[in-house]
Design an enzyme around this catalytic site. Structure first.
Site, mmCIF file in Angstrom:
data_model
loop_
_atom_site.group_PDB
_atom_site.id
_atom_site.type_symbol
_atom_site.label_atom_id
_atom_site.label_comp_id
_atom_site.label_asym_id
_atom_site.label_seq_id
_atom_site.Cartn_x
_atom_site.Cartn_y
_atom_site.Cartn_z
ATOM 1 N N HIS A 1 52.366 59.053 10.839
ATOM 2 C CA HIS A 1 52.872 57.979 9.968
ATOM 3 C C HIS A 1 54.403 58.042 10.022
ATOM 4 O O HIS A 1 54.989 57.655 11.013
ATOM 5 C CB HIS A 1 52.376 58.164 8.530
ATOM 6 C CG HIS A 1 50.894 58.346 8.398
ATOM 7 N ND1 HIS A 1 50.320 59.234 7.526
ATOM 8 C CD2 HIS A 1 49.872 57.746 9.035
ATOM 9 C CE1 HIS A 1 49.004 59.162 7.617
ATOM 10 N NE2 HIS A 1 48.702 58.272 8.530
ATOM 11 N N GLU B 1 56.622 63.987 0.101
ATOM 12 C CA GLU B 1 55.354 64.663 -0.176
ATOM 13 C C GLU B 1 54.916 65.457 1.052
ATOM 14 O O GLU B 1 55.162 65.032 2.185
ATOM 15 C CB GLU B 1 54.246 63.649 -0.428
ATOM 16 C CG GLU B 1 54.491 62.668 -1.530
ATOM 17 C CD GLU B 1 53.416 61.570 -1.547
ATOM 18 O OE1 GLU B 1 53.320 60.907 -2.573
ATOM 19 O OE2 GLU B 1 52.692 61.392 -0.550
ATOM 20 N N HIS C 1 55.500 60.617 3.201
ATOM 21 C CA HIS C 1 54.600 61.774 3.336
ATOM 22 C C HIS C 1 54.523 62.131 4.827
ATOM 23 O O HIS C 1 53.600 61.699 5.520
ATOM 24 C CB HIS C 1 53.226 61.409 2.776
ATOM 25 C CG HIS C 1 52.304 62.560 2.596
ATOM 26 N ND1 HIS C 1 51.443 62.675 1.525
ATOM 27 C CD2 HIS C 1 52.087 63.667 3.345
ATOM 28 C CE1 HIS C 1 50.745 63.786 1.639
ATOM 29 N NE2 HIS C 1 51.109 64.403 2.740
ATOM 30 N N HIS D 1 47.845 57.725 -6.063
ATOM 31 C CA HIS D 1 46.701 57.590 -5.149
ATOM 32 C C HIS D 1 45.727 56.529 -5.630
ATOM 33 O O HIS D 1 45.220 56.600 -6.734
ATOM 34 C CB HIS D 1 45.943 58.907 -4.908
ATOM 35 C CG HIS D 1 45.608 59.082 -3.447
ATOM 36 N ND1 HIS D 1 44.624 58.371 -2.831
ATOM 37 C CD2 HIS D 1 46.198 59.835 -2.493
ATOM 38 C CE1 HIS D 1 44.609 58.705 -1.546
ATOM 39 N NE2 HIS D 1 45.557 59.575 -1.304
ATOM 40 N N ASP D 2 45.534 55.532 -4.778
ATOM 41 C CA ASP D 2 44.585 54.444 -5.042
ATOM 42 C C ASP D 2 44.969 53.575 -6.237
ATOM 43 O O ASP D 2 44.116 52.868 -6.779
ATOM 44 C CB ASP D 2 43.161 54.983 -5.201
ATOM 45 C CG ASP D 2 42.702 55.691 -3.944
ATOM 46 O OD1 ASP D 2 42.577 55.026 -2.910
ATOM 47 O OD2 ASP D 2 42.508 56.928 -3.985
ATOM 48 N N ARG E 1 53.482 63.951 7.915
ATOM 49 C CA ARG E 1 52.394 64.888 8.217
ATOM 50 C C ARG E 1 52.741 65.621 9.512
ATOM 51 O O ARG E 1 53.563 65.147 10.300
ATOM 52 C CB ARG E 1 51.077 64.137 8.309
ATOM 53 C CG ARG E 1 50.706 63.516 6.952
ATOM 54 C CD ARG E 1 49.370 62.807 6.960
ATOM 55 N NE ARG E 1 49.195 62.047 5.740
ATOM 56 C CZ ARG E 1 48.600 62.499 4.635
ATOM 57 N NH1 ARG E 1 48.076 63.698 4.588
ATOM 58 N NH2 ARG E 1 48.488 61.735 3.561
ATOM 59 N N ARG F 1 52.324 50.214 17.810
ATOM 60 C CA ARG F 1 52.804 49.456 18.952
ATOM 61 C C ARG F 1 53.981 50.098 19.674
ATOM 62 O O ARG F 1 54.494 49.531 20.625
ATOM 63 C CB ARG F 1 53.260 48.068 18.470
ATOM 64 C CG ARG F 1 52.203 47.009 18.515
ATOM 65 C CD ARG F 1 51.835 46.690 19.953
ATOM 66 N NE ARG F 1 50.684 45.841 20.027
ATOM 67 C CZ ARG F 1 50.754 44.527 20.211
ATOM 68 N NH1 ARG F 1 51.911 43.917 20.288
ATOM 69 N NH2 ARG F 1 49.649 43.834 20.305
ATOM 70 N N THR G 1 43.857 61.186 4.378
ATOM 71 C CA THR G 1 44.795 61.048 3.250
ATOM 72 C C THR G 1 44.519 62.199 2.293
ATOM 73 O O THR G 1 43.520 62.901 2.435
ATOM 74 C CB THR G 1 44.637 59.675 2.565
ATOM 75 O OG1 THR G 1 45.624 59.553 1.535
ATOM 76 C CG2 THR G 1 43.267 59.469 1.958
ATOM 77 N N GLY H 1 51.347 53.258 -2.216
ATOM 78 C CA GLY H 1 51.526 52.883 -0.821
ATOM 79 C C GLY H 1 50.481 51.907 -0.335
ATOM 80 O O GLY H 1 50.738 50.712 -0.172
ATOM 81 N N HIS H 2 49.273 52.396 -0.129
ATOM 82 C CA HIS H 2 48.243 51.633 0.566
ATOM 83 C C HIS H 2 48.018 50.251 -0.057
ATOM 84 O O HIS H 2 48.109 49.218 0.625
ATOM 85 C CB HIS H 2 46.939 52.449 0.582
ATOM 86 C CG HIS H 2 45.856 51.812 1.370
ATOM 87 N ND1 HIS H 2 45.806 51.871 2.740
ATOM 88 C CD2 HIS H 2 44.786 51.084 0.980
ATOM 89 C CE1 HIS H 2 44.742 51.214 3.162
ATOM 90 N NE2 HIS H 2 44.107 50.720 2.113
HETATM 91 N N1 PXP Z 1 50.440 60.650 -3.841
HETATM 92 C C1 PXP Z 1 50.117 61.468 -2.823
HETATM 93 C C2 PXP Z 1 50.278 62.923 -3.016
HETATM 94 C C3 PXP Z 1 49.664 60.961 -1.602
HETATM 95 O O1 PXP Z 1 49.343 61.791 -0.606
HETATM 96 C C4 PXP Z 1 49.553 59.569 -1.437
HETATM 97 C C5 PXP Z 1 49.092 59.005 -0.122
HETATM 98 O O2 PXP Z 1 50.036 59.321 0.854
HETATM 99 C C6 PXP Z 1 49.900 58.749 -2.530
HETATM 100 C C7 PXP Z 1 50.334 59.318 -3.712
HETATM 101 C C8 PXP Z 1 49.827 57.264 -2.445
HETATM 102 O O3 PXP Z 1 48.500 56.868 -2.380
HETATM 103 P P1 PXP Z 1 48.147 55.354 -2.001
HETATM 104 O O4 PXP Z 1 48.595 55.159 -0.579
HETATM 105 O O5 PXP Z 1 46.679 55.268 -2.175
HETATM 106 O O6 PXP Z 1 48.917 54.482 -2.946
#
Ligand code: PXP
Length: 240
Positions: free
Chosen positions: A50, A70, A43, A192-193, A45, A18, A101, A215-216
């Site tokens: 983001h 990261e 992270h 991640h996930d 990019r 926004r 991602t 994060g997600h």
């Molecule tokens: N670790 C790394 C290296 C990532 O790139 C990410 C996503 O930015 C995460 C952890 C976190 O993943 P998630 O958003 O699925 O929790």
């Protein structure tokens, strides 16, 4: 106990949708730590879609716990940013520009010469270096050989198999990789996930995981529970 680093990239994504400053990324970082998060992960990019580089600079001034950045060091502005900001930890990730991602870890054998140089550059600046890797013994050994302080195990396949009810199959490669890392005196992070459903089995089975960055799912769960309660739930799971 495993530390929780709250990845706030999604907050920046929402803000950027926004323009303006809602939600306020810096306030969310402050609150995430106030609610019990042990640190903040970002992270940035290359296209800054983001977290932006200026967010990272501003966050450095307000993050009280561990600050983890990261990114892919083949992008020189990323290297310059990390050296300027000097976080507690940099997690090196081999993602490509525009990738949705992170979806794979480093080949720590093939890229050993390059990685050794960049790991040492950050370490000389007093920054702990973690390498994002798949749960493969050869990649763990390679990380140790090139001088990394930690590895971050890429947990996408753990999360996917766990969701299908295949817990033992899901955890096996992670347990083996983490055992080897421990033998080699290499610290272990994971990310991640990960979510409130799959985090407990992972960290109970591998209690020497030093840090998870999430994060997600954490932000999605906060839509229902609120950020304070969601972070408290993670902390409770990490204590089990
Ligand atoms: N670790 C790394 C290296 C990532 O790139 C990410 C996503 O930015 C995460 C952890 C976190 O993943 P998630 O958003 O699925 O929790």
């Amino acid at each position: 106990m495993t530390h929780l680093s709250v990845n706030i990239n999604k907050i920046a994504t929402l803000r950027n949708a926004r323009g303006g400053n809602i939600p306020d990324v810096l306030q969310v970082a402050v609150d995430s730590e106030r609610f019990g998060g042990d640190g903040i992960t970002v992270h940035p990019r290359p296209d800054e879609r983001h977290i932006r580089y200026d967010d990272v600079r501003a966050l450095k001034k307000i993050v009280r716990g561990e600050f983890n950045i990261e990114g892919n060091p083949t992008h020189q502005p990323f290297v310059d940013l990390v050296l300027e900001v000097c976080p507690d930890q940099v997690t090196l990730v081999p993602d490509t520009d525009g990738q949705m991602t992170s979806d794979h870890g480093w080949d720590t054998l093939k890229h050993a010469v390059y990685l050794r140089k960049i790991v040492s550059l950050f370490q000389q600046a007093g920054i702990r270096v973690s390498l994002f890797v798949d749960p493969l013994l050869s990649m763990v050994e390679g990380s140790k050989a090139l001088g990394a302080d930690r590895i971050e195990l890429y947990t996408e396949s753990y999360a996917r198999l766990y969701q299908r009810g295949l817990r033992e199959e899901a955890i096996q490669p992670y347990l083996e990789a983490a055992r080897l890392a421990r033998e080699l005196e290499l610290g272990v992070n994971a990310g991640h996930d990960l979510d409130l459903k799959n985090i407990t089995f992972l960290t109970q089975t591998i209690p020497w995981i030093a840090e998870v960055s999430i994060g997600h799912a954490l932000i999605a769960e906060s839509l229902y529970l609120g950020l304070e309660k969601t972070i408290a739930c993670y902390k409770k799971e990490l204590l089990r």
